[in-house]
Design a protein around this motif. Structure first.
Motif, short mmCIF file in Angstrom:
data_model
loop_
_atom_site.label_atom_id
_atom_site.label_comp_id
_atom_site.label_asym_id
_atom_site.label_seq_id
_atom_site.Cartn_x
_atom_site.Cartn_y
_atom_site.Cartn_z
N VAL A 250 0.83 -1.20 0.00
CA VAL A 250 0.00 0.00 0.00
C VAL A 250 0.87 1.25 0.00
O VAL A 250 0.63 2.21 -0.76
CB VAL A 250 -0.94 0.00 1.23
CG1 VAL A 250 -1.63 1.36 1.37
CG2 VAL A 250 -1.98 -1.09 1.09
N GLN A 253 2.67 1.70 -3.35
CA GLN A 253 1.74 2.06 -4.43
C GLN A 253 1.38 3.54 -4.38
O GLN A 253 1.21 4.18 -5.41
CB GLN A 253 0.47 1.21 -4.31
CG GLN A 253 -0.51 1.43 -5.46
CD GLN A 253 -1.71 0.50 -5.36
OE1 GLN A 253 -1.87 -0.22 -4.39
NE2 GLN A 253 -2.55 0.52 -6.37
N GLU A 254 1.30 4.05 -3.15
CA GLU A 254 0.94 5.46 -2.99
C GLU A 254 2.12 6.40 -3.24
O GLU A 254 1.98 7.44 -3.87
CB GLU A 254 0.40 5.69 -1.56
CG GLU A 254 -0.95 5.06 -1.30
CD GLU A 254 -2.08 5.77 -2.04
OE1 GLU A 254 -1.97 6.98 -2.22
OE2 GLU A 254 -3.04 5.08 -2.42
N GLN A 255 3.31 6.01 -2.71
CA GLN A 255 4.43 6.94 -2.71
C GLN A 255 5.70 6.37 -3.32
O GLN A 255 6.72 7.06 -3.35
CB GLN A 255 4.71 7.39 -1.26
CG GLN A 255 3.50 7.99 -0.56
CD GLN A 255 3.82 8.42 0.85
OE1 GLN A 255 4.98 8.54 1.23
NE2 GLN A 255 2.78 8.67 1.65
N GLU A 324 -3.98 4.03 3.51
CA GLU A 324 -4.93 4.22 2.41
C GLU A 324 -5.91 5.36 2.68
O GLU A 324 -6.80 5.63 1.86
CB GLU A 324 -5.70 2.92 2.17
CG GLU A 324 -4.85 1.81 1.57
CD GLU A 324 -5.64 0.54 1.35
OE1 GLU A 324 -6.43 0.17 2.25
OE2 GLU A 324 -5.48 -0.09 0.30
N HIS A 393 -0.01 11.52 3.93
CA HIS A 393 0.72 12.50 3.14
C HIS A 393 1.49 13.50 4.02
O HIS A 393 2.22 14.34 3.49
CB HIS A 393 -0.23 13.26 2.22
CG HIS A 393 -1.01 12.36 1.30
ND1 HIS A 393 -0.42 11.65 0.29
CD2 HIS A 393 -2.32 12.02 1.30
CE1 HIS A 393 -1.34 10.93 -0.34
NE2 HIS A 393 -2.50 11.14 0.25
#
Length: 440
Positions: A250, A253-255, A324, A393
């Motif tokens: 996760v 995939q995001e960062q 997420e 974030h």
């Protein structure tokens, strides 16, 4: 016919012909019982059960149903763990690997999967304040247990020496199973159902000990029991590895890959390896071979171990949920990780104390040192976090999460290193003090 030819023929007959076999003298004299491929196949269904229960409780906690989710999780883990324990106890004494035993084992595997299909409804019912023991779970549990009743009756028929114990086991399982089924089909408040199930559990636990002590010990093999319990613990640890993989997936995939992702991946693997190492620092096999009567509290404590270890995976799953963009706070994630890891560490110390029969305070400093990083993880989360949900974030939130997971993993390192340094000498001193080992 030469001796080698006769031996080969005997091995081929044992491996290739699974007709009905006698239940006595299963293990040749001078040898110990070995774990069979059938037992390992049986254990695979528990990989699914542990993972399904962990996924459901993580979802429940993420949705705010903390108490209900934990209650349903403990109910699910006990149901599958207790069934596994019952089967393993029988198999250690009478698992002759013939066709009938194989079919009965496979039927029990079907029961595990049926129970897993009932878990989503069980967690939903618990969240609504209803009885978690729904009909699908009860049917799955019935399929898991009825073959065991028949197997115990078979043992009673062919093993005259242990007939009374085998019949008592069959009756105990049958009565308990009827009670479990009634709690699912008779409408009752959740509290009444939970109390009834707890009474059934306590009664069956006590009766099983009385059977072995009053009617005679069935021919279970201590080394085999220790190995089997260790293998199911390994399966539970697989949930920690799976949850680590998901958390890292996760985050990347995001960062993309970052120092934080590497730290979480490393910490998750250290957690799994550290808990494995710590568990196997308990001399279960060696002590049970010499003191088999100490098995009772040891085996029941494993039900808590099998609940705590997948719960570590739950904490990591909740970290993935937060990454997420869920509603979890950093402190909530920290507590979800710290509590199960701390529980496993305490349970490892408890298992050692039960086996060695040493309850002195000399190993308390190591236990305290092991728990210090866990306390530090909570402190970091409390200082860095707020009442607002975790923000993936926000660089400070992410740094704090990585720090929390690293500190939790550090606690297992402290336990392993400390036990490797002092564990052997301390265990020897405790056994010498009890007169179970000669002083050199």
């Amino acid at each position: 016919m030469s001796h080698d030819d006769a031996h080969l023929r005997s091995e081929l007959k044992n491996d290739l012909r699974h007709r009905l076999r006698p239940l006595t003298n299963i293990v040749p004299r001078g040898r110990t019982r070995q774990v069979t491929p059938l037992e390992l196949l049986y254990d695979l269904t528990y990989v699914i059960a542990f993972a399904a229960a962990a996924e459901e409780v993580a979802a429940s906690i993420a949705e705010g149903h903390v108490a209900a989710g934990i209650g349903a999780y403990l109910f699910a883990i006990f149901a599958v763990g207790w069934s596994w324990l019952n089967f393993t106890w029988y198999a250690s004494a009478y698992g002759n690997d013939d066709a009938l035993f194989r079919v009965a084992t496979i039927v029990q595997m079907v029961g595990v999967l049926v129970l897993v299909f009932g878990l989503p409804q069980s967690f939903h019912d618990a969240a609504e304040g209803h009885n978690p023991n729904n009909l699908l779970i009860a049917v799955g549990y019935l399929v898991m247990r009825v073959p065991l009743i028949l197997l115990w009756l078979r043992a009673a028929r062919y093993d005259e020496e242990h007939r009374r114990s085998a019949v008592a086991y069959a009756i105990t399982v049958a009565v308990a199973q009827v009670g479990w089924l009634l709690t699912a089909v008779i409408p009752m408040p959740a509290l009444v159902a939970v109390v009834a199930l707890a009474a059934l559990v306590a009664g069956e636990m006590v009766v099983r000990v009385l059977i072995e002590q009053r009617l005679g010990r069935t021919p279970w093999e201590p080394g085999h029991i220790a190995e089997r319990f260790g293998l199911l613990t390994l399966i539970a640890l697989g949930e920690v590895v799976a949850a680590t993989t998901r958390t890292v997936a996760v985050l990347t995939q995001e960062q993309g890959w970052s120092l934080g992702a590497v730290m979480i991946a490393a910490s998750g693997l250290v957690l799994a390896a550290g808990l494995w190492w710590a568990y196997y620092l308990v001399p279960s096999g060696a002590i049970l071979l010499r003191q088999p009567e100490r098995v009772y509290a040891w085996r029941y404590t494993h039900l808590l171990v099998w609940a705590a270890i997948p719960a570590v995976g739950v904490g990591l799953r909740l970290a993935a949920e937060a990454l997420e963009g869920g509603e979890l706070t950093l402190l909530g994630i920290a507590v979800a990780l710290v509590v199960p890891v701390g529980a496993v560490i305490v349970l490892v110390f408890l298992l050692w104390s039960m086996l060695v029969r040493s309850y002195d305070l000399t190993h308390i400093p190591l236990l305290v040192a092991t728990l210090v990083p866990l306390g530090a993880a909570v402190v970091v989360a409390a200082i860095a976090g707020t009442d607002a949900p975790f923000d993936p974030h926000d660089g400070s939130d992410l740094t704090a999460l990585v720090t929390v997971i690293a500190l939790v993993a550090l606690s297992t390192v402290v336990e392993v290193v400390g036990h490797e340094i002092v564990g052997y000498a301390h265990t020897v001193r405790a056994l010498v003090r009890r007169g179970e080992l000669r002083e050199t």
